[in-house]
Design a protein around this motif. Structure first.
Motif, PDB file in Angstrom:
ATOM      1  N   ALA A  51       0.800  -1.225   0.058  1.00 38.90           N
ATOM      2  CA  ALA A  51       0.102  -0.021  -0.048  1.00 38.90           C
ATOM      3  C   ALA A  51       0.931   1.267  -0.172  1.00 38.90           C
ATOM      4  CB  ALA A  51      -0.955  -0.011   1.305  1.00 38.90           C
ATOM      5  N   LEU A  52       2.032   1.296   0.938  1.00 39.27           N
ATOM      6  CA  LEU A  52       2.900   2.459   0.774  1.00 39.27           C
ATOM      7  C   LEU A  52       3.662   2.514  -0.367  1.00 39.27           C
ATOM      8  CD1 LEU A  52       4.203   2.291   4.510  1.00 39.27           C
ATOM      9  CD2 LEU A  52       2.405   3.750   3.584  1.00 39.27           C
ATOM     10  N   THR A  53       4.018   1.461  -0.994  1.00 36.81           N
ATOM     11  CA  THR A  53       4.912   1.617  -2.203  1.00 36.81           C
ATOM     12  C   THR A  53       3.943   2.218  -3.418  1.00 36.81           C
ATOM     13  OG1 THR A  53       6.204  -0.178  -1.817  1.00 36.81           O
ATOM     14  CG2 THR A  53       5.901   0.408  -3.936  1.00 36.81           C
ATOM     15  N   GLU A  54       2.691   1.715  -3.406  1.00 37.56           N
ATOM     16  CA  GLU A  54       1.633   2.243  -4.330  1.00 37.56           C
ATOM     17  C   GLU A  54       1.480   3.880  -3.985  1.00 37.56           C
ATOM     18  OE1 GLU A  54      -0.416   2.712  -7.655  1.00 37.56           O
ATOM     19  OE2 GLU A  54       0.829   0.841  -7.309  1.00 37.56           O
ATOM     20  N   PHE A  55       1.117   4.061  -3.007  1.00 39.57           N
ATOM     21  CA  PHE A  55       1.064   5.578  -2.559  1.00 39.57           C
ATOM     22  C   PHE A  55       2.241   6.427  -2.868  1.00 39.57           C
ATOM     23  CE2 PHE A  55       1.538   9.070   0.364  1.00 39.57           C
ATOM     24  CZ  PHE A  55       0.262   9.526   0.328  1.00 39.57           C
ATOM     25  N   ASN A  56       3.421   5.808  -2.878  1.00 40.69           N
ATOM     26  CA  ASN A  56       4.566   6.618  -2.867  1.00 40.69           C
ATOM     27  C   ASN A  56       4.903   6.800  -4.459  1.00 40.69           C
ATOM     28  OD1 ASN A  56       7.087   7.682  -2.852  1.00 40.69           O
ATOM     29  ND2 ASN A  56       8.056   6.451  -1.321  1.00 40.69           N
ATOM     30  N   ARG A  57       4.325   5.937  -5.417  1.00 38.56           N
ATOM     31  CA  ARG A  57       4.112   5.952  -6.813  1.00 38.56           C
ATOM     32  C   ARG A  57       3.528   7.056  -7.271  1.00 38.56           C
ATOM     33  NH1 ARG A  57       3.735  -0.246  -7.748  1.00 38.56           N
ATOM     34  NH2 ARG A  57       5.772  -0.755  -7.507  1.00 38.56           N
ATOM     35  N   SER A  58       2.354   7.108  -6.452  1.00 40.93           N
ATOM     36  CA  SER A  58       1.304   8.439  -7.087  1.00 40.93           C
ATOM     37  C   SER A  58       1.753   9.465  -6.299  1.00 40.93           C
ATOM     38  CB  SER A  58       0.061   7.921  -6.433  1.00 40.93           C
ATOM     39  OG  SER A  58      -0.060   6.711  -7.190  1.00 40.93           O
ATOM     40  N   ASN A  59       2.460   9.677  -5.390  1.00 40.68           N
ATOM     41  CA  ASN A  59       2.758  10.871  -4.561  1.00 40.68           C
ATOM     42  C   ASN A  59       3.936  10.907  -4.119  1.00 40.68           C
ATOM     43  OD1 ASN A  59      -0.264  11.708  -4.000  1.00 40.68           O
ATOM     44  ND2 ASN A  59      -0.144   9.571  -3.332  1.00 40.68           N
ATOM     45  N   TRP A  60       5.092  11.034  -5.109  1.00 35.99           N
ATOM     46  CA  TRP A  60       6.455  11.198  -5.067  1.00 35.99           C
ATOM     47  C   TRP A  60       7.002  12.350  -4.116  1.00 35.99           C
ATOM     48  CZ3 TRP A  60       8.054  15.544  -6.854  1.00 35.99           C
ATOM     49  CH2 TRP A  60       7.438  16.084  -7.909  1.00 35.99           C
ATOM     50  N   GLY A  61       6.288  13.154  -3.809  1.00 37.59           N
ATOM     51  CA  GLY A  61       6.464  14.367  -2.951  1.00 37.59           C
ATOM     52  C   GLY A  61       6.521  14.206  -1.459  1.00 37.59           C
ATOM     53  N   VAL A  62       6.057  13.031  -1.275  1.00 38.95           N
ATOM     54  CA  VAL A  62       5.539  12.814   0.008  1.00 38.95           C
ATOM     55  C   VAL A  62       6.766  11.732   0.727  1.00 38.95           C
ATOM     56  CG1 VAL A  62       3.917  11.612   2.039  1.00 38.95           C
ATOM     57  CG2 VAL A  62       3.221  12.927  -0.066  1.00 38.95           C
ATOM     58  N   ASP A  63       7.337  12.146   1.905  1.00 44.90           N
ATOM     59  CA  ASP A  63       8.295  11.127   2.541  1.00 44.90           C
ATOM     60  C   ASP A  63       7.269  10.265   3.528  1.00 44.90           C
ATOM     61  OD1 ASP A  63      10.770   9.944   3.478  1.00 44.90           O
ATOM     62  OD2 ASP A  63      10.848  11.755   5.013  1.00 44.90           O
ATOM     63  N   VAL A  64       7.608   8.863   3.242  1.00 42.18           N
ATOM     64  CA  VAL A  64       6.627   8.168   4.497  1.00 42.18           C
ATOM     65  C   VAL A  64       7.794   7.540   5.293  1.00 42.18           C
ATOM     66  CG1 VAL A  64       5.366   6.159   4.482  1.00 42.18           C
ATOM     67  CG2 VAL A  64       5.110   7.686   2.553  1.00 42.18           C
ATOM     68  N   ALA A  65       7.584   7.644   6.353  1.00 41.08           N
ATOM     69  CA  ALA A  65       8.603   7.064   7.541  1.00 41.08           C
ATOM     70  C   ALA A  65       7.883   5.897   8.250  1.00 41.08           C
ATOM     71  CB  ALA A  65       9.177   8.194   8.425  1.00 41.08           C
ATOM     72  N   ALA A  66       8.383   4.692   8.130  1.00 38.59           N
ATOM     73  CA  ALA A  66       7.686   3.620   8.998  1.00 38.59           C
ATOM     74  C   ALA A  66       8.315   3.121  10.030  1.00 38.59           C
ATOM     75  CB  ALA A  66       7.046   2.775   7.942  1.00 38.59           C
ATOM     76  N   THR A  67       7.907   2.866  11.274  1.00 39.55           N
ATOM     77  CA  THR A  67       8.460   2.424  12.310  1.00 39.55           C
ATOM     78  C   THR A  67       7.580   1.282  12.830  1.00 39.55           C
ATOM     79  OG1 THR A  67       9.047   4.560  13.300  1.00 39.55           O
ATOM     80  CG2 THR A  67       9.311   2.853  14.808  1.00 39.55           C
ATOM     81  N   SER A  68       8.553  -0.019  13.226  1.00 45.47           N
ATOM     82  CA  SER A  68       7.624  -1.079  13.775  1.00 45.47           C
ATOM     83  C   SER A  68       8.278  -1.262  15.128  1.00 45.47           C
ATOM     84  CB  SER A  68       8.373  -2.340  12.811  1.00 45.47           C
ATOM     85  OG  SER A  68       7.811  -3.466  13.185  1.00 45.47           O
ATOM     86  N   GLY A  69       7.299  -1.680  16.012  1.00 42.64           N
ATOM     87  CA  GLY A  69       7.634  -2.035  17.483  1.00 42.64           C
ATOM     88  C   GLY A  69       6.329  -2.490  18.205  1.00 42.64           C
ATOM     89  N   SER A  70       6.545  -2.708  19.419  1.00 38.62           N
ATOM     90  CA  SER A  70       5.191  -3.069  20.166  1.00 38.62           C
ATOM     91  C   SER A  70       4.529  -1.645  20.537  1.00 38.62           C
ATOM     92  CB  SER A  70       5.710  -3.794  21.367  1.00 38.62           C
ATOM     93  OG  SER A  70       6.330  -2.822  22.409  1.00 38.62           O
ATOM     94  N   HIS A  71       3.088  -1.866  20.676  1.00 39.72           N
ATOM     95  CA  HIS A  71       2.423  -0.680  20.778  1.00 39.72           C
ATOM     96  C   HIS A  71       2.766   0.024  21.880  1.00 39.72           C
ATOM     97  CE1 HIS A  71      -1.418   1.495  21.059  1.00 39.72           C
ATOM     98  NE2 HIS A  71      -1.445   1.390  22.293  1.00 39.72           N
ATOM     99  N   GLY A  72       3.397  -0.213  22.974  1.00 38.33           N
ATOM    100  CA  GLY A  72       3.756   0.756  23.855  1.00 38.33           C
ATOM    101  C   GLY A  72       4.976   1.296  23.407  1.00 38.33           C
TER     102      GLY A  72
END
Length: 79
Positions: A51-72
């Motif tokens: 989903a983020l890859t497709e979003f980035n293809r369409s919106n190349w001016g948006v920097d997407v930063a994803a962080t993974s971890g436990s809820h807390g």
């Protein structure tokens, strides 16, 4: 079934067209900025990655930063 005439309120129609033009203008220029996404460890990363890859293809001016971890442990961002 009888044909009923359509009654158009001109002021309401003009207001609706004006609102539509405002919404359309939001999409006239490309999006830009930054989106931060917190992903729980147990989330299916493949779904979000696609989903983020497709979003980035369409919106190349948006920097997407994803962080993974436990809820807390995921950071909280104030708007």
């Amino acid at each position: 079934m009888a044909n009923n005439p359509v009654i158009i309120n001109t002021k309401q129609a003009q207001r609706s067209l004006s609102e539509l033009a405002k919404v359309q203008s939001l999409f006239a220029s490309p999006l830009n900025g930054r989106i931060r996404v917190g992903i729980p460890d147990d989330f299916d990363e493949g779904v979000l990655e696609r989903a983020l890859t497709e979003f980035n293809r369409s919106n190349w001016g948006v920097d997407v930063a994803a962080t993974s971890g436990s809820h807390g442990s995921l950071p909280r961002y104030n708007m």
